[in-house]
Design a protein around this motif. Sequence first.
Motif, PDB file in Angstrom:
ATOM      1  N   GLU A   1       0.526  -1.169   0.122  1.00  0.00           N
ATOM      2  CA  GLU A   1       0.239  -0.745  -0.295  1.00  0.00           C
ATOM      3  C   GLU A   1       0.700   1.797   0.346  1.00  0.00           C
ATOM      4  OE1 GLU A   1      -4.305  -0.356   1.709  1.00  0.00           O
ATOM      5  OE2 GLU A   1      -2.977  -0.553   3.086  1.00  0.00           O
TER       6      GLU A   1
ATOM      7  N   LEU B   1     -11.039  -7.799  -0.201  1.00  0.00           N
ATOM      8  CA  LEU B   1     -10.637  -6.821   0.429  1.00  0.00           C
ATOM      9  C   LEU B   1      -9.452  -6.094  -0.303  1.00  0.00           C
ATOM     10  CD1 LEU B   1      -9.190  -5.223   3.431  1.00  0.00           C
ATOM     11  CD2 LEU B   1      -7.034  -7.092   3.476  1.00  0.00           C
ATOM     12  N   TYR B   2      -8.298  -7.147  -1.429  1.00  0.00           N
ATOM     13  CA  TYR B   2      -7.956  -6.315  -2.436  1.00  0.00           C
ATOM     14  C   TYR B   2      -8.548  -5.506  -3.448  1.00  0.00           C
ATOM     15  CZ  TYR B   2      -4.285  -9.828  -1.098  1.00  0.00           C
ATOM     16  OH  TYR B   2      -3.343 -10.626  -0.429  1.00  0.00           O
TER      17      TYR B   2
ATOM     18  N   SER C   1     -11.057  -3.671  -3.461  1.00  0.00           N
ATOM     19  CA  SER C   1     -10.971  -2.788  -2.365  1.00  0.00           C
ATOM     20  C   SER C   1     -10.209  -1.351  -2.708  1.00  0.00           C
ATOM     21  CB  SER C   1     -11.867  -2.945  -1.530  1.00  0.00           C
ATOM     22  OG  SER C   1     -11.043  -2.928  -0.475  1.00  0.00           O
ATOM     23  N   ARG C   2      -8.780  -1.796  -2.906  1.00  0.00           N
ATOM     24  CA  ARG C   2      -7.865  -1.309  -2.824  1.00  0.00           C
ATOM     25  C   ARG C   2      -7.274  -1.193  -4.453  1.00  0.00           C
ATOM     26  NH1 ARG C   2      -5.491  -2.066   3.531  1.00  0.00           N
ATOM     27  NH2 ARG C   2      -7.921  -2.688   3.866  1.00  0.00           N
ATOM     28  N   PHE C   3      -7.169  -2.025  -4.943  1.00  0.00           N
ATOM     29  CA  PHE C   3      -6.770  -2.418  -6.349  1.00  0.00           C
ATOM     30  C   PHE C   3      -6.723  -2.650  -7.381  1.00  0.00           C
ATOM     31  CE2 PHE C   3      -3.323  -3.540  -2.285  1.00  0.00           C
ATOM     32  CZ  PHE C   3      -3.053  -2.355  -2.023  1.00  0.00           C
TER      33      PHE C   3
ATOM     34  N   ASN D   1      -1.645  -2.358  -9.132  1.00  0.00           N
ATOM     35  CA  ASN D   1      -1.788  -0.906  -9.001  1.00  0.00           C
ATOM     36  C   ASN D   1      -1.663   0.457  -9.299  1.00  0.00           C
ATOM     37  OD1 ASN D   1       0.736  -0.889  -8.606  1.00  0.00           O
ATOM     38  ND2 ASN D   1       1.035   0.260  -7.163  1.00  0.00           N
TER      39      ASN D   1
END
Length: 282
Positions: free
Chosen positions: A221, A245-246, A248-250, A278
């Motif tokens: 992150e 979870l991944y 939601s971020r990447f 990313n």
Amino acid sequence: MEPHKIIIPPLKSQGIKTKLVPSILDLVGRASATGRWIEPFMGTGVVGFNAGFSQTLMGDANPHLVNFYTSVRSGQITPLHVREYLEYEGAQLSLLGYAHYRLVRERFNTSYGPLDFLFLNRAGFNGMIRFSRKGFWNIPFCKKPDRFQPGYITKVVNQVRRVREVMTEDWAFTSGPFESLLSSARPGDLVYCDPPYFGRYADYYNGWTEADEARLLGLLERTPAKFILSTWSHNAFRRNPLLDLYRSRFEVRTMDHFYHNGGALANRNAMTEALVFNFPAR
Ligand SMILES: C[S@@+](CC[C@H](N)C(=O)[O-])C[C@H]1O[C@@H](n2cnc3c(N)ncnc32)[C@H](O)[C@@H]1O
């Protein structure tokens, strides 16, 4: 355009990513990274050997993998040494069978020679790499005393030659936990992470806990570099609890993949793999 001919490394392992190299390289091309390739969980090295970067930093917690490639890089091991070594040890194996496998295993467990590591990897069951809790080689004999035929030796020798050819002056291998290589990543670099999967297998160098995964995620992150993380999405029985979870971020891409157990078992071994990254990849 000609399809990329995949460089096959001389070391084997169960989790080797050879089949996924084309999907990974497609993303690598879209990352447009201009700096270094950084790979803290290199395993056999198959991904880095094919990534096409001149500046490369590869690492692994298993010092024997690193020692083998460092020896190839420095010229301490050449294709000729590999040929002479495998011809001699292969002939001994044909003559003495398991007794010779045991002899090389004992020699490796006291002196950790990189050529003995190659021999055990190639003469051990299913090309697996596993160490006992005391750090000793822990794979049984493949039960094929005549394994090291001339054609087989030539194949391994050519694999050593090929990986040496891609190692430029700007290649380095280091042994240790992933954190130090990952923390060294700078803007412009591309980090590729292929950590052990949860609950698959664990050995002396290859345990993986929730705390490890959380530390890896935290570093990913914060990294100023671009990264690609290999993980699993689901199979017939389980979903990777971390994938939401991944997502939601990447960015996440999934690919179906069959592990090669063949026949009726094939469907049970169908695994959807995932690449988490990313950067925009359209
Ligand atoms: C799934 S394998 C990598 C396979 C590799 N991509 C290939 O195709 O051969 C994971 C690797 O991570 C290494 N490893 C396990 N824990 C580690 C840690 N904490 N830090 C660095 N490497 C680790 C293991 O020794 C193993 O070689």
